[in-house]
Structure formats: C-alpha cells, structure tokens
Scaffold this motif. Structure first.
Motif, PDB file in Angstrom:
ATOM      1  N   ARG A 161       0.733  -1.137   0.033  1.00  0.00           N
ATOM      2  CA  ARG A 161      -0.033  -0.141  -0.187  1.00  0.00           C
ATOM      3  C   ARG A 161       0.822   1.114   0.032  1.00  0.00           C
ATOM      4  NH1 ARG A 161      -3.316  -3.747   1.660  1.00  0.00           N
ATOM      5  NH2 ARG A 161      -1.951  -4.687   3.094  1.00  0.00           N
ATOM      6  N   GLY A 162       0.414   2.212  -0.585  1.00  0.00           N
ATOM      7  CA  GLY A 162       1.295   3.474  -0.806  1.00  0.00           C
ATOM      8  C   GLY A 162       1.552   4.204   0.460  1.00  0.00           C
ATOM      9  N   GLU A 163       2.385   4.949   0.822  1.00  0.00           N
ATOM     10  CA  GLU A 163       2.624   5.528   1.993  1.00  0.00           C
ATOM     11  C   GLU A 163       1.579   6.289   2.635  1.00  0.00           C
ATOM     12  OE1 GLU A 163       6.613   7.289   0.965  1.00  0.00           O
ATOM     13  OE2 GLU A 163       5.654   9.154   1.175  1.00  0.00           O
ATOM     14  N   ASP A 164       0.830   6.926   1.729  1.00  0.00           N
ATOM     15  CA  ASP A 164      -0.186   7.594   2.422  1.00  0.00           C
ATOM     16  C   ASP A 164      -1.561   6.915   2.705  1.00  0.00           C
ATOM     17  OD1 ASP A 164       1.356  10.083   2.621  1.00  0.00           O
ATOM     18  OD2 ASP A 164       1.123  10.341   0.530  1.00  0.00           O
ATOM     19  N   ARG A 178      -1.224   3.912   3.935  1.00  0.00           N
ATOM     20  CA  ARG A 178      -0.987   3.510   5.274  1.00  0.00           C
ATOM     21  C   ARG A 178      -1.043   4.678   6.482  1.00  0.00           C
ATOM     22  NH1 ARG A 178       3.663   1.855   2.416  1.00  0.00           N
ATOM     23  NH2 ARG A 178       5.034   3.038   3.863  1.00  0.00           N
ATOM     24  N   THR A 179      -0.649   5.921   6.054  1.00  0.00           N
ATOM     25  CA  THR A 179      -0.743   6.769   7.106  1.00  0.00           C
ATOM     26  C   THR A 179      -2.249   7.260   7.454  1.00  0.00           C
ATOM     27  OG1 THR A 179      -0.637   8.562   5.585  1.00  0.00           O
ATOM     28  CG2 THR A 179       1.656   7.868   6.631  1.00  0.00           C
ATOM     29  N   ARG A 180      -2.871   7.251   6.437  1.00  0.00           N
ATOM     30  CA  ARG A 180      -4.409   7.566   6.415  1.00  0.00           C
ATOM     31  C   ARG A 180      -4.913   6.288   7.455  1.00  0.00           C
ATOM     32  NH1 ARG A 180      -8.272   8.266   1.573  1.00  0.00           N
ATOM     33  NH2 ARG A 180      -7.029  10.451   1.182  1.00  0.00           N
ATOM     34  N   LEU A 181      -4.696   5.044   7.013  1.00  0.00           N
ATOM     35  CA  LEU A 181      -5.326   3.767   7.743  1.00  0.00           C
ATOM     36  C   LEU A 181      -4.668   3.811   9.264  1.00  0.00           C
ATOM     37  CD1 LEU A 181      -4.970   0.933   5.136  1.00  0.00           C
ATOM     38  CD2 LEU A 181      -7.323   2.126   6.066  1.00  0.00           C
ATOM     39  N   GLY A 195      -8.772   3.827   2.788  1.00  0.00           N
ATOM     40  CA  GLY A 195      -7.356   4.295   2.705  1.00  0.00           C
ATOM     41  C   GLY A 195      -6.932   4.886   1.513  1.00  0.00           C
ATOM     42  N   ALA A 196      -7.544   4.465   0.383  1.00  0.00           N
ATOM     43  CA  ALA A 196      -7.021   4.829  -0.846  1.00  0.00           C
ATOM     44  C   ALA A 196      -7.852   5.786  -1.636  1.00  0.00           C
ATOM     45  CB  ALA A 196      -6.755   3.520  -1.798  1.00  0.00           C
ATOM     46  N   TRP A 197      -8.703   6.110  -1.201  1.00  0.00           N
ATOM     47  CA  TRP A 197      -9.851   7.155  -1.685  1.00  0.00           C
ATOM     48  C   TRP A 197      -9.019   8.217  -2.034  1.00  0.00           C
ATOM     49  CZ3 TRP A 197     -14.724   6.324  -4.076  1.00  0.00           C
ATOM     50  CH2 TRP A 197     -15.489   7.648  -4.170  1.00  0.00           C
ATOM     51  N   PRO A 198      -9.106   8.495  -3.434  1.00  0.00           N
ATOM     52  CA  PRO A 198      -8.285  10.034  -3.778  1.00  0.00           C
ATOM     53  C   PRO A 198      -8.773  11.172  -2.941  1.00  0.00           C
ATOM     54  CG  PRO A 198      -8.655   8.495  -5.480  1.00  0.00           C
ATOM     55  CD  PRO A 198      -9.601   7.980  -4.652  1.00  0.00           C
TER      56      PRO A 198
END
Length: 934
Positions: free
Chosen positions: A603-606, A608-611, A665-668
């Motif tokens: 998963r992209g770094e952002d 992960r930070t959001r999750l 987590g991935a919603w733009p």
C-alpha cells in the motif's frame, strides 16, 4: 559522489526509457536529490515492466535505449551534479528462448559449460529426470498437449537448428538427435549434414561442439537451396503429432532431450532446479562460483570502472548461497576498481546496500562490508511509530467479532507455511529433506533416521522458523544464528511427536551446529554443506510467501501494518524504541537507506498513514464498519467457496472488512462521489487489488485455480457499493469518513517524510511519492508519474511555507521534502555523521509528539514531529493541530543550545526560554518543524 545524500528511485521500462528518465533529472536536482537509484537495466525479457527477469547480463537492455542511451542518461546525471545507484539481480535469471545460457543448457545438458551455472540437480530422486532439466511450461498435461498437436518441430534457418515450439516457447533439439531427424527425409541433399552429426561420437553417442557447429552450417547452406529446404520440411513432417506416426516420433525425439517437458503444475512437486520463490520462469544462479560471479558481473564492473555508476543495491540477497561471502567479494572487487575510475569523481568507496527483510530484534550482519539495507526496516519502524497502541485491542476484537476468526497473525503464518510446504514449495522442501537424509546416511549413529521421519521433523522446524534465514557456512553458525535456531526448536518441540523430539536436535546440528569443515571426509563435508545451503535457500521464499504473499491477505486487523518488512503482530512501537533504533543505525550503518515506499510495497505510504488514523479512532471506525456491513448486506450474493465447497455469501466477512479499509485508505483526496468517471477509475484499481488479494490469500481462490464464481461475486459487490450518484448512501458515508480522517493521515504523512529525511541514514524517495501516494500493490504502485504537475508546483512554490492552502494537491508534501533535502545539502556532515540525541517532551499532550537533535561540533538541527495527532485535531480541515490542543506541552532543548531558532519550513524565528519550547508555538502552522540556529 559515491555515498549518496538522498536518492530518487526510478522504475525504468520500455515506456519510460533512459531518454525519458533524463528529462526528469532537473526536477530531482532542484528537489535536492543527489543520486538516481535505478531499477535493473540489464537485458530483461521482452516487455518486462520491472527488469528483474534478466536474460542477458552482458548487455544493457535495448528496450531502455541500450548502452548508447544509458551513456546519454549518465551524462545528463553528471551534468546535473548527481550520481547513479544501480539495482542488480545476482540471484536469478529469466529463462526461455531469450536467455542464451539457459537455452544452451537445454540443448547440451550436462555437457554445456553453463550446466553448473544454474542450480540444477542433475540426479534427483525422480528417475525420469536423471540427467535432465524439468521444463514445466506446458498449459496442460504433456500427453494432452502432444496429442493436440500444440508441440511442433520447427527449423530456424538462420541458425541451422531444430527446436520444439510450444506457443512462445522454443526448446532446442540436442545435436545428438539431428542425424535421426534428417534421415527421416530420405534426401541426398542432407547427406553431408547427416555425416557431420554422426562423425566423432563418443561412447555414449554424444557429439562434439565442433561437429555440431559443422552440421548446423551444413543445414544453413542446405536450407538456402529449394531441394534442401524441401528436404528439411519433409524431415519436420515426419514429426507431425497430428498423425499417430508423427506423434510417436515426436515423443521419442523429445524423450531423448536433456529436458523433460511437463505440465506447469508439476513444478511445485517435481522441479529439480532452484527458482526465485515459486516463479518457474526465474531460475536460481550459482553466483557463489567464481566464473559465474565474474560473467554475471562483468558489465557492472565495467560500468563502475568507467565512472558510469557509483554503487549498487543487491536484490534478494537472502536467496544467495552465502550472502556475507558474496557481499565481501563484491566489495573487494569494486574497491580494486576504484583507482581506475575517472579522476574527476571523488574517491569515495562504492555504495552497497542489500534488499533484506529483518525480523523483530534481528540485526543486519556487520561483517558483510556493506552500507546497510534498502530500507524496509525503517519503513516498518516509522510506520509502527504512527500507530496508537491503544487501538490494538479494540481493532482485534472488531476483527474477531465481524469475521469469526480468532487466530493471531503468527498462527495465520504457520497455517500458510504448512499449506506452502505441502503444495507450492513441495519440490524445494523435498530436495532439502533428501539433502538432510543424505547427511544422515554418512554416520552410523544417524543412518537409521528415515526420510519420512526427517521430513516430519524438518517440516515443523520450518513452520516455526522466526526469520528469513540463517547464515551458517563451512565454519558452522554464529551466536546470532544459534539464537534463531534455539527459538525455532523451542516452538517446534510443541508440534512434533515426542518420540521424534531428539531428531530435532540432530537436524539442528546438521544445519550448522556442527561445522562442515570439521569432517575429515570431503564427500561428507560436501553433503553437509549442501544440506545447509538447501535449508538456507528454502527459508527465504517460505517466509516471504507465507507472510507477505499469504498471511497479509488473510489477517486484516489493520492493513497499514501488513507491509513488506513488518510484522502485523507488532501493532506499534513507542517513541523510545524508535529512538533506540535510530541510535543503533547511526552507530552501525549510518548510510543505510531509509525508505517509506518501494516498487514492492503493498500500500502506498499515504494509504498507510491514513489507515493508521484508525488506530487512534477504533471505536468510531468500528461503528462505521458495523453500519456499512448491515447497510450493504443486500448487495452480497451466493457464490461457491473453497473451489467447489458448499455455497456461501460473497464476499466473506473478512474480505468485506479488508475491502472497507482499502476504500477508506486509498480514496483519492477530492474525488467527488458523483463523479462517475473518477469513481469508475478508482473502482477498477480496487478491483485489481481485490482479485490479487483473494488469490494471494489462497483460501477461497488462488492463482493455480481461480474461483471465478466467488471473484465475480466480490466484483459485483465492489461495483455496487461504489456506484456513483446521490442514491448511494454508503458512498456518501464513505466519503464523509474519508474526509474526517484525511487531515490526520496527511499530518502523519508529513511526519513520516520528515523522519525519513532527518533520521540517521540516507533517505530514498520512491517515484511519485513527493505528492500524496495512494497507490496500491504492484503493478498499481508502478504507474506513470505526472512530472509536469510536480515541476509546475516546484517552480511556483514560495521560499517559505506561509500557509497550508491547497494542501490537498500534495504540493505541501513536496515543499516539506524540498526544504529538508536542501538543508541536508547544506549540512551534509551533520546528517551523514552527526550524533543523534533524543529529546524529552513533557506536558499534557506529550504522547502525541516526538523530538530529537542531530549534532556535530557547533552545528545542530532540532526535529519535532507530531506522530499520533488525530485526537488533537478535532475537526481540523487540514494537516495542522490547533495551537490550544498542545496546552502546556514542552520540548526540552539540549544543554547549551542557542536560544533563537529558525524553522526551515516557515522561516519563522522561535525563541527558546529556559531550555524549553512550547509545542503550540513550534507547531502552530504545520505538524512538523526542523529548527536550526537563527
């Protein structure tokens, strides 16, 4: 120039070549990057999107621009004042018709000079493979493929050679069989060629390379005449498998070859050569042999000598027979070449790092003579720091409540290992077991241990093995390895039959407890060393496949901890533990790479930070998820699970819960739920992730036999919950929740970026992550990067960050990166060799922030970062913590520190009174600050 200050990782392929990469160099130079860190550039399989399937290590990939293009690229790199680090792949090569070494082995068998370059067992237990290479590349069982006429004998007129064609595969016909093929034509035009292939045969019917080359030449000449070409076609016609006679003839010819064609599903059980993990078109290379090492590295050494590269990253170092010996050998060879490099380049040593997964409390060996790892260990530490330990218990309870699964992560790993040893890696497990059995037979005290008993006991040792591998050699194992073996033995004793318990200790001795060199018998020494090597090259793929490619997709308490290099069972680390890791790195590997995103991340770094924000808001998340599962229940459908078992509801609760995490987590940022096209594009990306996740989990579906019905049901559910428009209440609720947690996730992202660039080590920036990175697992994380937008944002940026307006674009992240990297450029020694001092925090909100100092002589930089900000942020509309949330929280400065400081991001001057700094003042505009004396 050889030791980087900061790297930027670029993924090169046919759609992003050397010339295209050269165009983005000015951008990275302006950002503050010192070295480009390139994916593999040697000739890979045609169309390769990653370069790790190298087929010719003696040439630079023509799809990237070849050597001319590479030299242009390096010239631009040097002109920009930068260097180049190259990713190299010593462990394996791609196999197939594009690999001349592999094809030569198939053609000549053990007579090929390359026969021992690949890790092939020419005398396996399977009698049908004696002296042969299993070629498990057929889509169906051999007999079915042969009867269908899908295997065809063909002739390459330019080379004068016959081969068996199967779609894109080309299997060479060994020269010893040519005379028989040619005689079937009954043509006088082929007499001279037949004679060449018949003369000078040895007692076993073998033919010399010289005679074979003469015969190939005769066939090329014959093929240029109408009569000869017709005769060759007639010879081929006799092997047409669509006729009974032709089928028998073709089968007999294929049985004579140095390979055995087989169904691809045979590979797991019967393959007799080492693969990369379970990838059957990547063959292990015996780089531990001097001639193989030199041949596979000759081009790398030339590029280094000519000053075209400054160092290397070693891919999958744990796959090598002896990683430590390899690294030391590589270091010596590069050191010997340093004096021949262009004089205008600084005489610094080559930069050498390794791709290495370190388990909890495992440290990189200091005697390998390398600069460190490629950064998975830091990615794990900084990610764990961002998680609130208070969230572990409620999120575990939620997972168990909604899925009915009460296994911890390690239990999932053990179950996955049992499945892999029985199926995917059965052949490798059998080979290692037989190697141990061969050792048992050399000693009267152990010869009565049966192969079956060894299999059972060895199996349990592997199931409980706690790290990627040990590093025993001819001297046996060291104390670190002994601790690993002791831990594995302690766990394995609980699962082996008590009557076979003593065999555990015997196997442990064989695996390095007794040094192979202690044996006076060379044959015993070789058998002992082979058993150790088989074991140590089996545990890495078993670890990777069971953890990263299986259990990560089964256990979903919080997916931000399911990342390469991480142990999801370790939910978080506290500030002191993070500081301690930084201090150790500063002492042992001060130039080790620091990464927070890679070409292999899940998963992209952002994302992960959001999750990770969910760890701070577990009760709110649980409430949302329960509502969503109830709301979307009508969208589930019936599907057959477990590849044919009784029908069940799809998606299963575990798959549904992990899907919600991925959506959140991935919603733009900024995607409107009414934007049909935008939502559809997002759904397509999630669909690709979902399909991969279901197959990697290997429970309901898998790659071998996909459960298309269950996957289709999950796809319908996904597109139903993501149906754009005002009538979809779930989608509006999802977006509302995303908007609620995104500011905290963005704040954590800025913290993660700053810690990567200021902690001891060398920061790496993965392509595209200078803006928000909401990428998914590969190939999504290798999508094209919009460099035009990044260049525009950089050129339009103010000298200082005056506010957070427009933070949603990601430009604020880029600005933080630029300011920090430029500070590193100004203060190179401070960050490369400066001491690391953890700073104390006191006050009401002390648990939400951390700080440290980098010091060298009179120079100091103070780093301050909020790391669990969600509960402090309230309804903040951006990645900033309200000033009053900090209340009385203070940072205690080092003794004798200056009293006036400047924040490099905002340009603000900050006064320190009585050695204390109010966090409300330091973090008034951003969740991070880096202070230098004003």
């Amino acid at each position: 120039m050889s030791i980087p200050r900061a790297t930027a990782r670029l993924q090169l392929h046919k759609d992003f070549t050397f010339d295209q990469a050269a165009e983005v160099l000015p951008y990275y130079a302006s950002l503050g990057i010192s070295h480009i860190y390139a994916s593999p550039i040697l000739t890979a399989r045609s169309g390769s999107t990653h370069g790790y399937d190298i087929v010719d290590p003696t040439r630079i990939n023509p799809e990237l621009g070849g050597e001319e293009g590479f030299r242009r690229f390096v010239a631009r790199i040097r002109a920009a004042g930068m260097g180049l680090i190259l990713d190299i792949v010593p462990n394996h090569m791609g196999v197939g018709p594009e690999n001349p070494w592999w094809q030569h082995v198939l053609e000549w068998g053990q007579g090929s000079p390359y026969a021992r370059w690949f890790d092939i067992d020419w005398h396996p237990a399977d009698e049908t493979l004696q002296g042969k290479v299993m070629a498990p590349f057929l889509g169906q069982p051999y007999g079915d493929v042969l009867a269908a006429g899908d295997i065809k004998l063909q002739f390459d007129a330019t080379r004068g050679k016959f081969f068996a064609a199967y779609y894109s595969h080309r299997f060479p016909i060994g020269p010893a069989g040519y005379a028989g093929v040619l005689r079937s034509a009954g043509s006088d035009s082929l007499i001279s060629a037949i004679a060449a292939f018949e003369e000078g045969r040895d007692e076993n019917g073998g033919i010399s390379q010289q005679n074979a080359d003469m015969g190939f030449g005769q066939l090329r000449e014959a093929g240029r005449t109408p009569e000869g070409a017709a005769a060759i076609e007639a010879a081929i016609g006799a092997y047409d498998a669509t006729t009974p006679q032709g089928l028998n003839a073709l089968h007999a010819l294929l049985e004579q070859q140095h390979y055995r064609l087989a169904w691809w599903r045979c590979a797991a059980d019967g393959i007799n050569w080492r693969r990369f993990f379970e990838v059957t078109d990547l063959a292990g290379v015996r780089v531990e042999q001097d001639d193989v090492f030199e041949a596979t590295h000759a081009l790398i050494f030339r590029l280094y000598t000519e000053g075209l590269i400054d160092g290397v990253r070693i891919d999958h170092v744990d796959g090598l027979a002896d990683p430590g010996a390899y690294c030391r050998k590589l270091r010596r060879r590069l050191q010997a070449l340093t004096s021949q490099r262009p004089p205008e380049l600084p005489p610094a040593p080559a930069y050498i790092i390794v791709e290495k997964i370190l388990a909890n409390n495992e440290h990189l060996r200091e005697n390998w003579e390398i600069d460190g790892t490629s950064g998975y260990d830091f990615m794990d530490r900084v990610g764990a720091l961002l998680h609130d330990p208070a969230g572990a218990a409620p999120l575990s309870a939620l997972w168990t409540e909604l899925t009915g699964q009460d296994k911890d992560f390690h239990a999932e790993v053990r179950e996955a290992r049992r499945q892999l040893l029985a199926n995917n890696l059965a052949g490798e497990f059998e080979a290692a077991s037989r190697a141990l059995h061969a050792v048992a037979r050399t000693d009267l005290r152990t010869r009565d241990f049966s192969l079956g008993a060894i299999r059972r006991v060895f199996h349990e040792l592997l199931v409980h093995f706690p790290v990627y591998r040990t590093y025993a050699d001819s001297n046996g194992r060291d104390d670190l390895d002994q601790e690993v073996i002791d831990r594995a033995l302690e766990q394995a004793r609980h699962s082996v039959d008590r009557t076979e318990g003593p065999l555990l200790d015997v196997i442990a001795r064989w695996l390095g407890g007794d040094a192979p060199r202690d044996s006076a018998n060379p044959r015993v020494r070789n058998l002992h060393q082979r058993a150790i090597t088989r074991f140590q090259q089996l545990t890495p793929p078993l670890a990777a496949k069971s953890v990263e490619d299986t259990a990560f997709y089964r256990y979903g308490r919080l997916l931000s901890r399911n990342e390469v290099g991480s142990d999801p069972e370790q939910f978080s680390v506290d500030v002191n533990e993070f500081h301690e890791g930084n201090k150790i790195r500063a002492t042992r590997f001060p130039s080790s790479m620091l990464a927070t995103a890679t070409h292999d991340h899940k998963r992209g770094e952002d994302v992960r930070t959001r999750l990770s924000v969910l760890s701070e808001l577990p009760e709110e998340w649980a409430k949302r998820v329960r509502e969503w599962m109830h709301m979307n229940a009508p969208l589930r459908s019936s599907a057959t699970s477990d590849n044919g078992a009784d029908p069940s509801t799809a998606p299963h609760p575990a798959d549904e819960l992990m899907l919600y995490q991925m959506l959140a987590g991935a919603w733009p940022i900024g995607l409107d739920p009414n934007d049909s096209d935008g939502v559809a594009q997002f759904a397509e990306r999630i669909e690709r992730w979902q399909t991969k996740a279901l197959r990697e989990a290997k429970q309901v579906s898998d790659w071998v036999l996909p459960n298309e019905e269950y996957e289709a049901a999950c796809k319908r559910f996904l597109y139903a919950v993501l149906k754009a428009g005002p009538g979809n209440s779930f989608l509006s609720q999802l977006v509302a929740w995303v908007n609620h947690i995104t500011p905290a996730g963005a704040a954590k992202s800025l913290t993660q970026s700053v810690l990567r660039m200021t902690s001891p080590g060398m920061p790496d920036l993965y392509q595209g992550t200078d803006f928000w990175d909401f990428s998914l697992v590969d190939p999504d994380n290798r999508r094209p990067v919009d460099y035009a937008a990044r260049t525009q944002a950089l050129s339009a940026a103010d000298k200082n960050i005056t506010d957070i307006a427009g933070w949603q674009s990601g430009a604020i992240k880029q600005a933080i990166i630029r300011h920090t990297l430029q500070l590193r450029a100004r203060e190179q020694d401070l960050f490369a060799r400066g001491t690391y001092l953890a700073l104390q925090i006191e006050g009401t909100a002390a648990r939400h922030v951390m700080g440290f100092a980098r010091q060298m002589q009179e120079r100091t930089a103070i780093v301050i970062a909020a790391h669990r900000p969600a509960t402090l942020m309230g309804g903040s509309a951006g990645p900033v913590i309200p000033v009053d949330a900090w209340q009385d929280t203070m940072l205690l400065f080092p003794a004798a520190a200056s009293s006036t400081w400047m924040d490099i991001y905002t340009g603000r001057t900050i006064k320190v009174e009585s050695g204390k700094l109010r966090l409300g003042e330091a973090l008034a505009s951003l969740p991070v600050a880096v202070l230098v004396p004003a």
